[in-house]
Design a protein around this motif. Structure first.
Motif, mmCIF file in Angstrom:
data_model
loop_
_atom_site.group_PDB
_atom_site.id
_atom_site.type_symbol
_atom_site.label_atom_id
_atom_site.label_comp_id
_atom_site.label_asym_id
_atom_site.label_seq_id
_atom_site.Cartn_x
_atom_site.Cartn_y
_atom_site.Cartn_z
ATOM 1 N N ALA A 87 89.085 -31.628 7.240
ATOM 2 C CA ALA A 87 89.854 -32.726 7.857
ATOM 3 C C ALA A 87 91.307 -32.664 7.406
ATOM 4 N N ALA A 88 91.544 -32.393 6.139
ATOM 5 C CA ALA A 88 92.913 -32.283 5.635
ATOM 6 C C ALA A 88 93.631 -31.109 6.294
ATOM 7 N N TYR A 89 92.931 -30.002 6.435
ATOM 8 C CA TYR A 89 93.502 -28.825 7.100
ATOM 9 C C TYR A 89 93.913 -29.156 8.535
ATOM 10 N N ARG A 90 93.117 -30.005 9.184
ATOM 11 C CA ARG A 90 93.400 -30.410 10.559
ATOM 12 C C ARG A 90 94.375 -31.581 10.628
ATOM 13 N N ASP A 91 94.954 -31.952 9.486
ATOM 14 C CA ASP A 91 95.951 -33.017 9.401
ATOM 15 C C ASP A 91 95.362 -34.377 9.783
ATOM 16 N N SER A 92 94.141 -34.624 9.324
ATOM 17 C CA SER A 92 93.435 -35.855 9.661
ATOM 18 C C SER A 92 93.135 -36.665 8.404
ATOM 19 N N PRO A 93 93.345 -37.981 8.460
ATOM 20 C CA PRO A 93 92.967 -38.819 7.318
ATOM 21 C C PRO A 93 91.447 -39.003 7.283
ATOM 22 N N THR A 94 90.960 -39.621 6.224
ATOM 23 C CA THR A 94 89.530 -39.914 6.162
ATOM 24 C C THR A 94 89.179 -40.929 7.249
ATOM 25 N N LYS A 95 88.050 -40.707 7.856
ATOM 26 C CA LYS A 95 87.550 -41.579 8.926
ATOM 27 C C LYS A 95 86.273 -42.263 8.441
ATOM 28 N N ASP A 96 85.759 -43.150 9.275
ATOM 29 C CA ASP A 96 84.540 -43.881 8.915
ATOM 30 C C ASP A 96 83.383 -42.955 8.576
ATOM 31 N N TRP A 97 83.225 -41.871 9.327
ATOM 32 C CA TRP A 97 82.108 -40.973 9.071
ATOM 33 C C TRP A 97 82.272 -40.234 7.741
ATOM 34 N N HIS A 98 83.517 -40.044 7.300
ATOM 35 C CA HIS A 98 83.713 -39.470 5.965
ATOM 36 C C HIS A 98 83.219 -40.451 4.893
ATOM 37 N N PHE A 99 83.488 -41.730 5.132
ATOM 38 C CA PHE A 99 83.020 -42.741 4.174
ATOM 39 C C PHE A 99 81.493 -42.827 4.175
ATOM 40 N N ALA A 100 80.872 -42.607 5.332
ATOM 41 C CA ALA A 100 79.406 -42.551 5.372
ATOM 42 C C ALA A 100 78.903 -41.366 4.550
ATOM 43 N N GLY A 101 79.583 -40.233 4.664
ATOM 44 C CA GLY A 101 79.226 -39.070 3.850
ATOM 45 C C GLY A 101 79.399 -39.343 2.363
ATOM 46 N N MET A 102 80.486 -40.041 2.026
ATOM 47 C CA MET A 102 80.700 -40.403 0.622
ATOM 48 C C MET A 102 79.584 -41.313 0.124
ATOM 49 N N ALA A 103 79.111 -42.200 0.992
ATOM 50 C CA ALA A 103 78.026 -43.110 0.614
ATOM 51 C C ALA A 103 76.741 -42.330 0.337
ATOM 52 N N VAL A 104 76.463 -41.302 1.128
ATOM 53 C CA VAL A 104 75.274 -40.479 0.909
ATOM 54 C C VAL A 104 75.369 -39.764 -0.437
ATOM 55 N N VAL A 105 76.537 -39.204 -0.722
ATOM 56 C CA VAL A 105 76.729 -38.514 -2.000
ATOM 57 C C VAL A 105 76.581 -39.500 -3.153
ATOM 58 N N GLU A 106 77.188 -40.666 -3.014
ATOM 59 C CA GLU A 106 77.111 -41.662 -4.088
ATOM 60 C C GLU A 106 75.682 -42.155 -4.288
#
Length: 122
Positions: A23-42
């Motif tokens: 996402a950073a490479y594509r010049d994109s900030p974190t989105k809701d689905w990234h936060f969902a992924g973070m929740a799974v990891v946490e």
């Protein structure tokens, strides 16, 4: 600590790092689905915390010392939420970069937890 649990958390952390790095490479900030992924990891890290505390409660002890183990365990629990909070403050590609770095940091903490506990000990 259970080897498969450490491996699971490590793989999930590296997948999160790769995803947010992309996402950073594509010049994109974190989105809701990234936060969902973070929740799974946490969630996986919290399962690890409960298992570690249960093992400590049953008398198992880390090979390299309790204080160091607990410090790394606390660091592992805090790594992704800290990255998530910082990425909310930085709503650019750098927010995604922060989460990617947090995933790598978590993976390194997991490897160190395995060493501190004693590889093959659990």
């Amino acid at each position: 600590m259970l080897d498969w649990l450490i491996l699971t958390v490590t793989v999930l952390a590296l997948l999160l790092a790769a995803w947010c790095g992309w996402a950073a490479y594509r010049d994109s900030p974190t989105k809701d689905w990234h936060f969902a992924g973070m929740a799974v990891v946490e969630l996986a890290v919290l399962v690890q915390l409960v298992v570690a505390l249960a093992q400590l409660g049953h008398g198992d002890r880390p090979a390299q010392g309790m204080a160091v183990f607990l410090a790394y365990l606390l660091g592992a629990v805090c790594a992704v939420p800290a990255a998530a909070m910082m990425s909310l403050a930085e709503r650019t590609r750098w927010g995604s970069t922060i989460v990617a770095a947090g995933g790598v940091i978590l993976a390194v903490l997991e490897l160190r937890l395995n060493e501190i506990w004693g590889a093959g000990h659990g």
